[in-house]
Design an enzyme around this catalytic site. Structure first.
Site, PDB file in Angstrom:
ATOM      1  CE1 TYR A  33       1.154  -0.188   4.399  1.00 11.41           C
ATOM      2  CE2 TYR A  33       0.062   1.937   4.340  1.00 11.41           C
ATOM      3  CZ  TYR A  33       0.898   1.041   4.971  1.00 11.41           C
ATOM      4  OH  TYR A  33       1.494   1.383   6.157  1.00 11.41           O
ATOM      5  CE  LYS A 148       3.268   3.283   3.265  1.00 10.61           C
ATOM      6  NZ  LYS A 148       3.420   3.266   4.711  1.00 10.61           N
ATOM      7  CD  GLU A 181      10.205   2.069  10.332  1.00 14.61           C
ATOM      8  OE1 GLU A 181       9.983   3.048   9.605  1.00 14.61           O
ATOM      9  OE2 GLU A 181      10.174   0.899   9.917  1.00 14.61           O
ATOM     10  CG  LEU A 206       8.430   2.502   4.703  1.00 15.00           C
ATOM     11  CD1 LEU A 206       8.167   1.287   3.821  1.00 15.00           C
ATOM     12  CD2 LEU A 206       7.126   3.221   5.013  1.00 15.00           C
TER      13      LEU A 206
HETATM   14  N1  PDD Z   1       3.063   5.200   7.327  1.00 17.67           N
HETATM   15  N2  PDD Z   1       7.718   4.013   8.852  1.00 17.67           N
HETATM   16  C1  PDD Z   1       6.575   3.303   8.844  1.00 17.67           C
HETATM   17  C2  PDD Z   1       6.563   1.977   9.499  1.00 17.67           C
HETATM   18  C3  PDD Z   1       5.425   3.823   8.215  1.00 17.67           C
HETATM   19  O1  PDD Z   1       4.299   3.092   8.195  1.00 17.67           O
HETATM   20  C4  PDD Z   1       5.477   5.100   7.626  1.00 17.67           C
HETATM   21  C5  PDD Z   1       4.289   5.713   6.939  1.00 17.67           C
HETATM   22  C6  PDD Z   1       6.690   5.808   7.658  1.00 17.67           C
HETATM   23  C7  PDD Z   1       6.854   7.153   7.010  1.00 17.67           C
HETATM   24  O2  PDD Z   1       6.882   7.017   5.622  1.00 17.67           O
HETATM   25  P1  PDD Z   1       6.368   8.183   4.685  1.00 17.67           P
HETATM   26  O3  PDD Z   1       7.174   9.376   5.016  1.00 17.67           O
HETATM   27  O4  PDD Z   1       6.620   7.678   3.331  1.00 17.67           O
HETATM   28  O5  PDD Z   1       4.904   8.384   4.988  1.00 17.67           O
HETATM   29  C8  PDD Z   1       7.793   5.233   8.269  1.00 17.67           C
HETATM   30  C9  PDD Z   1       1.836   5.627   6.671  1.00 17.67           C
HETATM   31  C10 PDD Z   1       1.603   7.089   6.770  1.00 17.67           C
HETATM   32  C11 PDD Z   1       0.685   4.775   7.184  1.00 17.67           C
HETATM   33  O6  PDD Z   1       0.893   3.586   7.334  1.00 17.67           O
HETATM   34  O7  PDD Z   1      -0.408   5.303   7.410  1.00 17.67           O
END
Ligand code: PDD
Length: 293
Positions: A33, A148, A181, A206
């Site tokens: 996703y 992801k 993270e 991620l």
């Molecule tokens: N999550 N790390 C994890 C585990 C994440 O699920 C996300 C983002 C990030 C930040 O990635 P980005 O900057 O590309 O949004 C880091 C999204 C927002 C979610 O699962 O809703």
């Protein structure tokens, strides 16, 4: 207002949109996703999100993934139909629908594609102004966190544990004592020399689109940035700690469990990057932000 969802070739009302009970996403979490920010009608960093989406599909070996150009057109249409000016676009692609069996289904099974959009984006004003707290927890996820995947149960459990403890997010720690993270954002610190530190890309985290954007913004403004592994000890000794993510933007962290970070107020670097990231959001052009090439 009626909401709409895109499901496998059709735009349907959100409340009646359905997928098969034999969709592999439902049965095996066999899907990936993206969450894309929509800001004043603009898609934020759409090219980066599309790159990561394609990478995820490639890593999990989807045989004939949907084309990027088609996905870009559907994305814009879903946001338009839902009249979302500022909010999030959600894209989920699963391996497809087939009788439940662990190996990949045979050829001819097409990926399933779902997109939705909703209003509302970004952290609350009080979280931005006061900073947030993190709750330390063991990182119990699999060994390919760079993909992801929709298999988010460990993320859900750690986020819930943080919430139950009155914290905003989880601070995830691997068994070797290093910080990975948080459940839905990347973690940064500013060390005693003023250098920004965040974990290097690899299977442990991620690769956040916001992480990469904020890194560019920081470097462009002459701030030293180091991609390095760090521990809880480093977090407690940091001048500042903050999160980055599509839904958190740049969010200062002021507490980790019962420990106050520095003076307990959002730090100068995090606030500056937050403002610059905000300016970056504002700089998008609605005519070009939906281009996916
Ligand atoms: N999550 N790390 C994890 C585990 C994440 O699920 C996300 C983002 C990030 C930040 O990635 P980005 O900057 O590309 O949004 C880091 C999204 C927002 C979610 O699962 O809703």
């Amino acid at each position: 207002m009626t909401r709409f969802a895109y499901v496998n070739g059709r735009y349907e009302t959100h409340s009646s949109a359905t997928v098969s009970i034999e969709d592999r996403g439902y049965q095996f979490a066999d899907g990936i996703y993206e969450v894309v920010a929509v800001w004043h009608g603009c898609a934020i960093d759409l090219v980066g999100h599309m790159d990561r989406l394609e990478r995820s599909m490639n890593e999990v070996q989807f045989p004939s993934p949907p084309l990027r150009r088609a996905l870009g057109i559907i994305a814009q249409e879903v946001v338009r139909l839902n009249r979302v000016r500022t909010g999030i676009l959600y894209i989920q692609i699963n391996r497809g629908t087939a009788p439940r069996n662990h190996p990949f289904p045979g050829e001819g099974v097409k990926c399933s594609v779902v997109m939705t959009a909703r209003h509302g984006l970004g952290p609350s004003a009080s979280d931005v102004d006061n900073g947030v707290s993190l709750k330390i927890q063991e990182d119990q996820r699999w060994k390919r966190r760079d993909i992801k995947t929709i298999g988010l149960l460990p993320n859900v459990l750690t986020k819930q544990a943080a919430k139950a403890a009155g914290a905003f997010e989880a601070l995830l720690v691997d068994p070797d004592g290093t910080i990975t993270e948080s459940s839905a954002a990347n973690v940064w610190l500013v060390d005693k020399d003023g250098t920004l530190v965040t974990r290097p890309l690899g299977p442990e985290i991620l690769g956040g689109i916001t992480r990469s954007r904020v890194m560019t913004i920081a470097q462009d403004t002459g701030r030293p940035v180091r991609e390095a592994i760090f521990t809880l000890e480093d977090v407690f000794a940091a001048r500042e700690v903050f999160l980055t993510g599509t839904t958190t933007f740049v969010l200062p962290v002021t507490n980790v469990d019962d420990t106050v970070i520095a003076n307990g107020h959002p730090g100068e670097v995090a606030c500056d990057l937050r403002d610059r990231y905000q300016a970056f959001l504002d700089s998008h052009d609605p005519r070009t932000s939906w281009h996916v090439a």
